[in-house]
Design a protein around this motif. Structure first.
Motif, mmCIF file in Angstrom:
data_model
loop_
_atom_site.group_PDB
_atom_site.id
_atom_site.type_symbol
_atom_site.label_atom_id
_atom_site.label_comp_id
_atom_site.label_asym_id
_atom_site.label_seq_id
_atom_site.Cartn_x
_atom_site.Cartn_y
_atom_site.Cartn_z
ATOM 1 N N GLU A 45 66.899 -72.343 24.237
ATOM 2 C CA GLU A 45 67.196 -72.000 22.845
ATOM 3 C C GLU A 45 68.631 -72.399 22.515
ATOM 4 O O GLU A 45 69.562 -72.097 23.256
ATOM 5 C CB GLU A 45 67.005 -70.501 22.615
ATOM 6 C CG GLU A 45 67.291 -70.080 21.177
ATOM 7 C CD GLU A 45 67.064 -68.594 20.945
ATOM 8 O OE1 GLU A 45 65.890 -68.193 20.817
ATOM 9 O OE2 GLU A 45 68.060 -67.845 20.914
ATOM 10 N N PRO A 94 71.619 -71.827 19.995
ATOM 11 C CA PRO A 94 72.032 -70.860 18.971
ATOM 12 C C PRO A 94 72.647 -71.528 17.745
ATOM 13 O O PRO A 94 73.217 -72.620 17.832
ATOM 14 C CB PRO A 94 73.062 -69.997 19.698
ATOM 15 C CG PRO A 94 73.575 -70.845 20.799
ATOM 16 C CD PRO A 94 72.449 -71.743 21.212
ATOM 17 N N GLU A 95 72.542 -70.855 16.633
ATOM 18 C CA GLU A 95 73.125 -71.323 15.379
ATOM 19 C C GLU A 95 74.621 -71.535 15.516
ATOM 20 O O GLU A 95 75.189 -72.468 14.937
ATOM 21 C CB GLU A 95 72.833 -70.311 14.268
ATOM 22 C CG GLU A 95 73.557 -70.535 12.953
ATOM 23 C CD GLU A 95 72.990 -71.681 12.133
ATOM 24 O OE1 GLU A 95 73.655 -72.108 11.168
ATOM 25 O OE2 GLU A 95 71.871 -72.137 12.446
ATOM 26 N N GLU A 137 67.551 -71.558 17.414
ATOM 27 C CA GLU A 137 67.478 -70.096 17.288
ATOM 28 C C GLU A 137 66.656 -69.663 16.079
ATOM 29 O O GLU A 137 65.978 -68.632 16.113
ATOM 30 C CB GLU A 137 68.911 -69.546 17.181
ATOM 31 C CG GLU A 137 69.013 -68.040 16.990
ATOM 32 C CD GLU A 137 70.447 -67.589 16.787
ATOM 33 O OE1 GLU A 137 70.677 -66.371 16.778
ATOM 34 O OE2 GLU A 137 71.337 -68.460 16.634
#
Length: 451
Positions: free
Chosen positions: A297, A299-300, A270
């Motif tokens: 993607e 995500p964190e 991300e």
């Protein structure tokens, strides 16, 4: 090389063979793993054999797999340029006594990470219809800036046919033109033989763009733009996008630590790009062909940036086998991190992307110095004529992998400390090994001691 690989354009991987002086000197500022393991003893023999095992396995999957030779180390000509004189043995002893950091710099085996060797553009993307190579100047680190001359000679020896290949000189060695090669370059396409999109990722650009505060941004926009011009890339198919500065400050010293692309897929964290939405929109607008872009993607909240750096999830290789299936090639560290492994399994299970399998490799010797699977390889897209023009001895098959393994076992030490770098016997051993290797790979006289 498998005969099926010659049927159409393929993305070949040319892995760097780990050199006899593989050691942990912690030279790369901003590389967290390198700093963490500084001064620890290394095992050059095991490091090289681990790399060969990966090459052999990818060749067995049917990929076009090549090898690039290590560099001459310790590099005595560098020490002579820095004021040391006398015999080679005297120079090594004096450097160890008076400037041990310079001896470590002259002995680094960092050329093993051939993702930094050069930027390569396929013939389908270039105006003159040839494959273009620009060796990276690597000017942000002294232990790497000395690689450019030998890298240039090695690439010319492997890709020698001027009808197929164009070799440019490295960019001028100044921080304003800092160039770290393919580690900050990704190509997307519908099929490898089609004209594709070349994505250049930089960390340092215009004065009004946010810059990292803790660690240096090694790749500059000016350098990326210069390489694109040298290669004759089409403006409409070339994109320059910036790394997120906060990611650089957490140890993402190259874009390939946080993103990897292959064919139509871009797998990234991300926090990889300063403006991921704009990059995606550009790709969707400009990528043409039967396959449409696929963005994966992470995500964190699922994988933190710190865990991404520790596991090198995004420094995986993303490859296509002969049937078009995509596989992730990951380091053992990604398998051992429970959260990262769950993410890999989720990605593989997701029918919305073509990534269908994962292969795990033990590359701990490289990983401890800050280089994962993707660091170890230079990607070169080749059509059938170009594949046939490559130095044939530099392709890996089972027989050549076995010959290289025997060569390593015969010439490499299984333990190396920083004190050993001043041992004249190590220099003799390394030169003897490299002299034998140039014959094994048909490279001619590419090293300074041979010239």
């Amino acid at each position: 090389m498998a005969s099926s690989a010659l049927a159409h354009a393929v993305e070949a991987n040319f892995d760097g063979l780990v050199g006899p002086t593989h050691n942990y000197a912690g030279l790369a500022f901003g590389n967290v793993a390198s700093a963490k393991n500084a001064d620890q003893p290394s095992n050059p023999r095991l490091a090289a054999l681990q790399g060969i095992a990966k090459m052999r396995a990818l060749a067995e999957l049917g990929l076009a797999q090549g090898v690039l030779a290590p560099h001459e180390r310790p590099h005595v000509p560098t020490l002579r340029r820095l004021g040391f004189s006398g015999s080679d043995a005297q120079i090594l002893q004096a450097a160890r006594r008076r400037a041990p950091q310079l001896l470590a710099i002259a002995s680094s085996a960092s050329a093993m990470w051939t993702a930094n060797a050069a930027t390569v553009s396929p013939s389908a993307d270039c105006e003159d219809g040839r494959v273009h190579f620009t060796p990276a100047n690597l000017c942000m680190n002294l232990h790497r800036v000395i690689e450019a001359a030998t890298t240039s000679r090695l690439l010319r020896a492997v890709f020698a046919d001027a009808r197929c290949f164009v070799h440019h000189a490295p960019l001028p060695s100044t921080p304003a033109l800092g160039d770290e090669g393919a580690a900050n370059h990704t190509r997307l396409c519908s099929d490898y033989g089609d004209a594709g999109l070349e994505l250049f990722v930089y960390g340092r650009g215009n004065a009004d763009e946010t810059a990292p505060a803790r660690f240096p941004a090694r790749q500059t926009r000016l350098a990326s733009e210069a390489v694109a011009r040298l290669h004759g890339l089409r403006d409409a198919h070339t994109c320059f996008t910036r790394q997120q500065a906060a990611a650089v400050d957490q140890g993402v010293f190259h874009n390939d630590v946080i993103a990897v692309g292959n064919r139509e897929v871009l797998l990234h964290h991300e926090q990889a790009f300063a403006d991921a939405q704009a990059l995606r929109a550009w790709i969707c607008t400009h990528l043409h062909g039967e396959r449409r872009p696929v963005f994966v993607e992470v995500p964190e909240a699922e994988v933190s940036l710190a865990d991404a750096v520790a596991s090198y999830l995004f420094n995986s290789q993303l490859i296509c086998t002969a049937d078009g299936t995509m596989r992730l090639i990951v380091a053992q560290e990604s398998r051992e991190h429970a959260g990262v492994w769950r993410t890999i399994q989720r990605i593989i299970a997701d029918e919305g992307n073509p990534i269908a399998a994962v292969d795990v490799f033990d590359l701990r010797q490289s990983m401890r110095n800050g280089g994962g699977p993707a660091c170890l390889r230079l990607r070169v897209v080749l059509n059938p004529a170009e594949q046939a023009a490559v130095n044939p001895l530099c392709w890996i098959d089972a027989a050549q992998a076995e010959r290289l393994s025997q060569w390593v076992s015969r010439h490499y030490r299984d333990r190396l400390s920083l004190d050993d770098l001043a041992d004249p016997k190590l220099l003799d051993e390394s030169r003897t090994a490299l002299d034998a290797l140039t014959g094994l790979l048909g490279l001619g006289s590419v090293y300074d001691f041979q010239r």
